[in-house]
Design a protein around this motif. Sequence first.
Motif, short mmCIF file in Angstrom:
data_model
loop_
_atom_site.label_atom_id
_atom_site.label_comp_id
_atom_site.label_asym_id
_atom_site.label_seq_id
_atom_site.Cartn_x
_atom_site.Cartn_y
_atom_site.Cartn_z
N ARG A 199 0.81 -1.21 0.00
CA ARG A 199 0.00 0.00 0.00
C ARG A 199 0.85 1.27 0.00
O ARG A 199 0.56 2.24 0.69
N GLY A 200 1.92 1.23 -0.77
CA GLY A 200 2.76 2.41 -0.95
C GLY A 200 3.84 2.61 0.07
O GLY A 200 4.64 3.54 -0.05
N GLY A 201 3.90 1.77 1.10
CA GLY A 201 4.91 1.92 2.13
C GLY A 201 5.89 0.76 2.14
O GLY A 201 5.63 -0.31 1.59
N LEU A 202 7.05 0.97 2.77
CA LEU A 202 8.09 -0.05 2.87
C LEU A 202 8.32 -0.41 4.33
O LEU A 202 8.52 0.47 5.18
N THR A 203 8.28 -1.70 4.62
CA THR A 203 8.55 -2.21 5.96
C THR A 203 9.68 -3.22 5.87
O THR A 203 9.64 -4.12 5.03
N SER A 204 10.66 -3.07 6.72
CA SER A 204 11.81 -3.99 6.68
C SER A 204 11.41 -5.36 7.20
O SER A 204 10.81 -5.50 8.27
#
Length: 514
Positions: A199-204
């Motif tokens: 949804r457009g975000g980056l999570t490590s």
Amino acid sequence: MNRDDIPEATPDPRLMWAGHGNESTGQLLQGTRVRLLPPAAITPDIADGLRYARVVAEDLVLAYAYDGPTSVRILTDHDLARDGLEDLGRVAHANLADVPVTYDEVPVEGRGTLHSVHGDSHFVASKVLYLSDLARQVTGASLPRAGALVVVPTRHLLAFHPVADGSVVDAVNDLAAYALGAYEDGPGSLSPRVYWWHRGGLTSVTVFDEESRTLSLQPPPPLLGMMKGLVRLDRAGRLVGRASERGGGVPDTAGLVGATAGAVARLPQDPSGLGDAFASALALAHARCAADPDVAGLDAWDAWATSLQLGCALFTGAPPTECRLGEGQVAELPATPADPPADARAWLDALYLAIVCREHDRVARLCRVPLETLRQDGSVDAYVLHWAETVQAYFSGDGSMDTVVEKLLATMESSMPDALTHAPDDFVNRIDYQPVALFHRLLSQDHEAFGEALAEALTEHGAYWGASTAPRARVALGPLAMACLAHDRGFPVGPALPYLPAYLVNGRRIETID
């Protein structure tokens, strides 16, 4: 993996020493792009002039960079304060789309595909901020609702894998190895981490333990839930998308006969293999319909009967039983205690089979499987459990029809896209929800609406599977069960419908099952 063994990203000398801010406003608007940097690039001597820069994910800092004829210069707070650059942020994002890239598919030992995007530009990896648009551009397909795993090991490279099927479990490890190698090789090292784009975000997904100085892969809970659901769906052959399942041809019935016979033969030594035996038998039943779509012959019927025997044994136990696999082959099912597993979808498959085969006693026995057991299945969305509760209430007669309707409404509400946490939208809408919609029309006794819903369910089944050779592509099991119920209640069900074996719908092939 020890973090001390991984070289730190080195600052790019072209960033530190390039240019002095003499560009015109027009030049900056035309040549500035969003640029992702490693934290090491923001050295103490320039940090005070880059207060606008922000962290977008662990080890990734967003800044603006002017791509000049001979150098790349990171813009400063002073640059952004110039007159006429009020829209620079929007323009910098838009300019990123013009960066040329090369696209390759990287197969990994038959376990799926990594999508690699690379180029000479320093801004290639920054395109990860718009991964949905980039994926559509290079592959021609949109990313699934669950997003993608992605790595940006250098400024010139990114690679991603859509979170679409069970191959995601292998892909997370493959991407980690791919990223580490590229990060160490450079040039322009950015991050060795694996990220989840959603949804457009980056999570490590990569976690660094400060105490042990090690890197490990730890998917966040929402991603882990999706991965569990996809693996279970994929192993049961419910998902379309594997390259090996596309194209013409027919399923390998001979291989499935052998696999089913072998799985049943191993049960005396390993009773825990009954679930695999049931899955193999059910795949064989579907596959038989490639050559016998109406289930007019004995081999096809034997496969359906055997899958029902194994499915019911899995959840309700069974005495020693002969299971006929077709072509004269018989497997001996040993005595099986009632020890139902926490597998809600397998339970639904067994129930659908019992409905199709008009095994009313087996339907009743399956509906006595405790809901508490099925609720322990952590790989399914809530709507699956609500649906199991709905049909249990309906067939067991526990409660009024108002109770059944209430549970059906809970199923419908929990199947909405925003409520899904494990299964892909496409699968839910085109496959899993269709029996629910048909059951709704069945309860309302609306013959015309049921016919329309059945036609839609079969169209969706065909659209979902396309030219796949997967066994489940041959029969729409859930709609078949609802069509059998409707037929027995006097609904007009067409005699020749795709994906619905005619002799199962009208009951002419049904025989007594031991």
